[in-house]
Design a protein around this motif. Structure first.
Motif, mmCIF file in Angstrom:
data_model
loop_
_atom_site.group_PDB
_atom_site.id
_atom_site.type_symbol
_atom_site.label_atom_id
_atom_site.label_comp_id
_atom_site.label_asym_id
_atom_site.label_seq_id
_atom_site.Cartn_x
_atom_site.Cartn_y
_atom_site.Cartn_z
ATOM 1 N N ASP A 95 0.832 -1.209 0.000
ATOM 2 C CA ASP A 95 0.000 0.000 0.000
ATOM 3 C C ASP A 95 0.870 1.263 0.000
ATOM 4 O O ASP A 95 0.546 2.250 -0.677
ATOM 5 C CB ASP A 95 -0.920 -0.003 1.216
ATOM 6 C CG ASP A 95 -1.964 -1.114 1.153
ATOM 7 O OD1 ASP A 95 -2.259 -1.577 0.022
ATOM 8 O OD2 ASP A 95 -2.459 -1.534 2.219
ATOM 9 N N LYS A 142 2.146 1.776 -3.499
ATOM 10 C CA LYS A 142 1.104 2.324 -4.357
ATOM 11 C C LYS A 142 0.953 3.827 -4.137
ATOM 12 O O LYS A 142 0.799 4.591 -5.089
ATOM 13 C CB LYS A 142 -0.225 1.614 -4.081
ATOM 14 C CG LYS A 142 -0.294 0.193 -4.617
ATOM 15 C CD LYS A 142 -1.607 -0.469 -4.241
ATOM 16 C CE LYS A 142 -2.783 0.296 -4.814
ATOM 17 N NZ LYS A 142 -4.071 -0.366 -4.468
ATOM 18 N N TYR A 143 1.024 4.247 -2.870
ATOM 19 C CA TYR A 143 0.915 5.672 -2.568
ATOM 20 C C TYR A 143 2.106 6.440 -3.148
ATOM 21 O O TYR A 143 1.950 7.555 -3.669
ATOM 22 C CB TYR A 143 0.832 5.861 -1.054
ATOM 23 C CG TYR A 143 0.736 7.303 -0.621
ATOM 24 C CD1 TYR A 143 -0.447 8.025 -0.811
ATOM 25 C CD2 TYR A 143 1.814 7.943 -0.017
ATOM 26 C CE1 TYR A 143 -0.537 9.338 -0.408
ATOM 27 C CE2 TYR A 143 1.724 9.266 0.384
ATOM 28 C CZ TYR A 143 0.538 9.953 0.177
ATOM 29 O OH TYR A 143 0.457 11.260 0.575
ATOM 30 N N TYR A 171 3.844 5.566 -5.803
ATOM 31 C CA TYR A 171 3.660 5.641 -7.252
ATOM 32 C C TYR A 171 2.568 6.646 -7.634
ATOM 33 O O TYR A 171 2.649 7.280 -8.697
ATOM 34 C CB TYR A 171 3.325 4.258 -7.810
ATOM 35 C CG TYR A 171 4.499 3.302 -7.821
ATOM 36 C CD1 TYR A 171 5.752 3.717 -8.263
ATOM 37 C CD2 TYR A 171 4.369 1.998 -7.372
ATOM 38 C CE1 TYR A 171 6.828 2.841 -8.273
ATOM 39 C CE2 TYR A 171 5.438 1.118 -7.370
ATOM 40 C CZ TYR A 171 6.672 1.554 -7.819
ATOM 41 O OH TYR A 171 7.740 0.694 -7.824
ATOM 42 N N ASP A 172 1.556 6.779 -6.790
ATOM 43 C CA ASP A 172 0.516 7.769 -7.069
ATOM 44 C C ASP A 172 1.074 9.185 -7.022
ATOM 45 O O ASP A 172 0.566 10.082 -7.716
ATOM 46 C CB ASP A 172 -0.629 7.631 -6.055
ATOM 47 C CG ASP A 172 -1.408 6.331 -6.253
ATOM 48 O OD1 ASP A 172 -1.339 5.763 -7.373
ATOM 49 O OD2 ASP A 172 -2.066 5.869 -5.295
ATOM 50 N N LYS A 175 3.898 9.985 -8.154
ATOM 51 C CA LYS A 175 4.887 10.053 -9.240
ATOM 52 C C LYS A 175 6.315 9.997 -8.701
ATOM 53 O O LYS A 175 7.228 10.653 -9.220
ATOM 54 C CB LYS A 175 4.697 11.331 -10.069
ATOM 55 C CG LYS A 175 3.288 11.531 -10.610
ATOM 56 C CD LYS A 175 2.851 10.401 -11.536
ATOM 57 C CE LYS A 175 1.446 10.637 -12.088
ATOM 58 N NZ LYS A 175 0.998 9.527 -12.960
#
Length: 270
Positions: free
Chosen positions: A25, A28-29, A31-32, A34
Motif C-alpha cells: 500500500d 502504491k501511494y 507511485y501515485d 509520481k
C-alpha cells in the motif's frame, strides 16, 4: 513439531503477509505521487518476502512428514489460505518494475495419502495362513518359548534408563524443529532490529536536512546583522564628525547668526 508450534509459525506467516500488504500500500501511494521507492525500501520488501518463503518451505516439510498434521483439516486450510494470500500479493507485486520477485513464486499441493494400498497389503498378509517353511518366530510362539529376554541387573530401574537412552528419531526431529524455530525467532528479532535501525537512519537524515536548512538561515541572519552593524558604524562616524565641527566652529556660527538677527532688527526698526 507439535500442532501448537505449527499454528505459531502460521501466525508468523500471517503477520509477515500483513506487513507485506502494508508495504505494498505504501508503494502504491508512492507511485501515485509520481515518485520512486528508495533502495532501502526495496531491500526491506525483498527481505520480508524471503523470510515468508522460508516459513512456507519449513512448514511444508513438517506437514508432509507428519501424518498427524495432515489429518488436521483446519490447520491445513489455514496454511493453504496463507499461501493464497501470498500468491495474490505476489501477483500484485509482479507488475512492479523496481523489484524482481520471479524467484519467490510459491505453490503448495497437499500430498495424497490413501490407506488403500496399506489395507490391500494387510489383506494379503492375512489371507496367507500357511507357509512352506515355518518361521522360527512363529514356531517359538506356537511352542510358548517366544519371550523378550533381557540381561539380568541388580537395579531394575537401570533397565528402564537404558531403554530411555535409545536413539529416538521423533525426539531428534523435535530437536531439529525447535532449533529451526529458534533460528526463525532470531531472524525475526534481527529483522525488527534492522527495521528500527533503518527508521532511525531515516530520522537522522531528516534531522541533518533540518540542521542544514537552519544553518543557511543563520548564515543569512549573520550576514544581515553584519550589514546593519556596518551602516550603524558609518552613521556614528558621521554624527561624530558633525559634533566635532560644531565644537570647533560653534562660536563663529553663533556670532554670524546674531549679526544677521541684529541687521534685520535695524532694518525693521528704521
Amino acid at each position: 513439531m507439535t500442532i501448537n508450534d505449527t499454528r505459531l509459525t502460521i501466525s508468523k506467516i500471517q503477520s509477515n503477509i500483513e506487513e507485506l500488504n502494508n508495504l505494498y500500500d505504501e508503494r502504491k501511494y508512492i507511485y501515485d505521487l509520481k515518485l520512486t521507492p528508495s533502495k532501502n525500501e526495496n531491500l526491506e520488501l525483498i527481505s520480508l518476502i524471503q523470510k515468508t518463503i522460508q516459513y512456507f518451505k519449513f512448514l511444508e516439510s513438517d506437514i508432509n512428514s507428519d501424518k498427524s498434521l495432515l489429518k488436521d483439516e483446519e490447520l491445513i486450510r489455514e496454511f493453504e489460505d496463507s499461501v493464497d494470500q501470498y500468491n495474490q500479493l505476489y501477483d500484485n507485486l509482479s507488475d512492479d518494475a523496481n523489484i524482481d520477485i520471479t524467484e519467490y513464486k510459491y505453490s503448495y499441493q497437499r500430498p495424497v495419502h490413501t490407506d488403500s494400498a496399506i489395507n490391500v497389503n494387510n489383506n494379503v498378509h492375512k489371507s496367507v495362513r500357511f507357509k512352506d517353511a515355518p518361521d522360527e518366530n512363529d514356531a517359538s510362539e506356537l511352542m510358548g518359548t517366544r519371550h523378550n529376554f533381557k540381561p539380568y541387573k541388580d537395579d531394575p530401574e537401570s533397565i528402564d534408563d537404558d531403554e530411555d537412552d535409545s536413539p529416538d528419531e521423533v525426539s531428534n526431529h523435535q530437536m531439529f524443529a525447535q532449533h529451526q524455530q529458534t533460528m526463525m525467532r532470531q531472524d525475526q528479532d534481527l529483522e525488527n532490529l534492522h527495521s528500527s535501525i533503518s527508521r532511525q537512519y531515516m530520522m537522522g537524515q531528516d534531522i541533518n536536512q533540518e540542521l542544514d536548512d537552519h544553518l543557511i538561515i543563520l548564515n543569512d541572519l549573520e550576514q544581515g546583522v553584519d550589514q546593519s552593524m556596518s551602516r550603524l558604524n558609518v552613521a556614528n562616524r558621521r554624527i561624530k564628525n558633525f559634533r566635532n565641527l560644531m565644537r570647533e566652529n560653534g562660536s563663529l556660527v553663533t556670532i554670524c547668526t546674531l549679526t544677521v538677527i541684529l541687521i534685520l532688527l535695524l532694518v525693521v526698526l528704521n
